[in-house]
Design an enzyme around this catalytic site. Structure first.
Site, short mmCIF file in Angstrom:
data_model
loop_
_atom_site.label_atom_id
_atom_site.label_comp_id
_atom_site.label_asym_id
_atom_site.label_seq_id
_atom_site.Cartn_x
_atom_site.Cartn_y
_atom_site.Cartn_z
N TYR A 153 64.93 -14.67 -31.65
CA TYR A 153 63.53 -14.72 -31.20
C TYR A 153 62.66 -15.48 -32.22
CZ TYR A 153 59.14 -12.89 -29.22
OH TYR A 153 57.89 -12.76 -28.66
N LYS A 157 60.69 -19.07 -31.66
CA LYS A 157 59.23 -19.19 -31.78
C LYS A 157 58.86 -20.16 -32.90
CE LYS A 157 58.19 -16.36 -28.40
NZ LYS A 157 57.58 -16.86 -27.16
N1 NAD Z 1 54.14 -8.49 -25.81
C1 NAD Z 1 54.14 -8.81 -27.10
O1 NAD Z 1 54.00 -7.96 -27.99
C2 NAD Z 1 54.31 -10.27 -27.51
C3 NAD Z 1 54.10 -10.58 -28.85
C4 NAD Z 1 54.24 -11.90 -29.27
C5 NAD Z 1 54.57 -12.88 -28.35
N2 NAD Z 1 54.77 -12.56 -27.04
C6 NAD Z 1 55.14 -13.65 -26.15
O2 NAD Z 1 54.23 -13.69 -25.07
C7 NAD Z 1 54.90 -14.17 -23.90
C8 NAD Z 1 54.71 -13.19 -22.76
O3 NAD Z 1 55.20 -11.93 -23.15
P1 NAD Z 1 54.97 -10.59 -22.33
O4 NAD Z 1 54.95 -9.50 -23.31
O5 NAD Z 1 53.86 -10.75 -21.37
O6 NAD Z 1 56.38 -10.53 -21.55
P2 NAD Z 1 56.78 -9.87 -20.12
O7 NAD Z 1 58.25 -9.65 -20.17
O8 NAD Z 1 55.92 -8.68 -19.86
O9 NAD Z 1 56.44 -11.03 -19.09
C9 NAD Z 1 57.11 -12.28 -19.16
C10 NAD Z 1 57.23 -12.87 -17.78
O10 NAD Z 1 57.98 -14.10 -17.92
C11 NAD Z 1 58.90 -14.20 -16.84
N3 NAD Z 1 60.02 -15.08 -17.20
C12 NAD Z 1 61.03 -14.80 -18.08
N4 NAD Z 1 61.90 -15.82 -18.10
C13 NAD Z 1 61.44 -16.77 -17.24
C14 NAD Z 1 61.93 -18.02 -16.82
N5 NAD Z 1 63.07 -18.51 -17.30
N6 NAD Z 1 61.22 -18.74 -15.91
C15 NAD Z 1 60.05 -18.24 -15.40
N7 NAD Z 1 59.56 -17.03 -15.75
C16 NAD Z 1 60.24 -16.30 -16.66
C17 NAD Z 1 59.34 -12.76 -16.60
O11 NAD Z 1 59.90 -12.60 -15.29
C18 NAD Z 1 58.03 -12.00 -16.79
O12 NAD Z 1 57.32 -11.83 -15.58
C19 NAD Z 1 56.36 -14.37 -24.31
O13 NAD Z 1 56.57 -15.73 -24.67
C20 NAD Z 1 56.51 -13.49 -25.52
O14 NAD Z 1 57.52 -13.93 -26.39
C21 NAD Z 1 54.65 -11.27 -26.60
#
Ligand code: NAD
Length: 248
Positions: A153, A157
């Site tokens: 991960y 990133k």
């Molecule tokens: N939640 C956190 O604490 C956090 C922290 C830092 C970064 N992020 C980043 O933020 C972004 C969103 O995270 P989140 O927490 O909302 O995640 P989540 O899992 O709640 O939502 C992610 C969405 O992306 C979709 N997805 C996954 N793979 C895909 C693909 N190949 N094609 C199209 N859609 C796809 C999933 O179906 C899901 O609906 C991610 O890049 C994650 O790494 C999240």
């Protein structure tokens, strides 16, 4: 700031969580938003929730494949004629300590989090260069700085940050800006996959004393997406309650 009224925006992985909040924020600000997700019901529901208040459409594809990314871009271009704002939000986590991590766990996370952004940025970049306008906002994570159990991960990133900084240099002259939003701990379905005791322990490591909301991340994306943000290029904006500063 001016906003993004009438702009065509694409948000990947916007069926839930941070992506859904970003799509809503852009649509309420006047953009026409094409949501995207690999899970059809999720993205259909998310677009329907936005539709009463803003303009929202959706396209189902797996943007971790070249075909899926290019079909999404082709759909937007054919239907709306432009792609003004691209938000690369789709991402996954498969945490495990390095010595126990499988080849598949490494490759899948790199493919979904990093290769996807190469595919979408390349396809959107071609359209934006013709338009001589674009706003690319790539979602990374504070974890690009490094995180135990997150070799795949963190590396994905970190790659997002390097990719974006390179786009900033290559495409700035076409009035295309490329920036990163790096969230910390944000309350989403992804975050809620962690055991409750782990969530509680992690929340205590945030200087402001709580996890963040998807809406707080969406506001930072909107900042970079603005018509008036043309001099912000190649930057990383942390939305992490101060956790990027160091251990606390
Ligand atoms: N939640 C956190 O604490 C956090 C922290 C830092 C970064 N992020 C980043 O933020 C972004 C969103 O995270 P989140 O927490 O909302 O995640 P989540 O899992 O709640 O939502 C992610 C969405 O992306 C979709 N997805 C996954 N793979 C895909 C693909 N190949 N094609 C199209 N859609 C796809 C999933 O179906 C899901 O609906 C991610 O890049 C994650 O790494 C999240």
């Amino acid at each position: 700031m001016k906003g993004f009224e009438g702009r065509i925006a694409l948000v990947t992985g916007s069926g839930q969580g941070i992506g859904e909040a970003i799509a809503k924020r852009l649509a309420l600000g006047g953009a026409f938003v094409v949501l995207n997700d690999v899970v059809p019901q999720r993205v259909e529901d998310a677009a329907a929730k936005i539709a009463p208040e803003g303009r929202a459409d959706y396209f189902v594809s797996d943007i971790a494949t070249k075909e899926g990314a290019e079909k999404l871009m082709g759909y937007a271009r054919e239907k709306y004629g432009r792609v003004d704002i691209l938000v690369n939000n789709a991402g996954i986590a498969k945490d495990r300590y390095l010595t126990k991590m499988s080849d598949e766990e490494w490759e899948e996370v790199i493919r979904v989090n990093l290769s996807s952004q190469f595919f979408t940025c390349r396809a959107a970049g071609r359209i934006m260069m013709e338009q001589k306008y674009g706003r690319i906002i790539n979602i990374a994570s504070r974890a690009w700085l490094g995180g135990p159990g997150q070799a795949n991960y963190s590396a994905s990133k970190g790659g997002v940050v390097s990719l974006t900084r390179t786009l900033a240099l290559e495409m700035g002259k076409f009035q295309i800006t490329s920036n990163v939003v790096a969230p910390g701990l944000i309350d989403t379905p992804l975050y809620r996959q962690l055991k409750p005791e782990v969530q509680e322990r992690l929340a205590k490591t945030v200087p402001v004393g709580r996890v963040g909301t998807s809406e707080e991340v969406a506001d930072s994306v909107a900042f970079f997406a603005d018509d008036d943000a043309g001099y912000l290029n190649g930057q990383v904006l942390y939305v992490c309650g101060g956790r990027s500063v160091g251990s606390y």
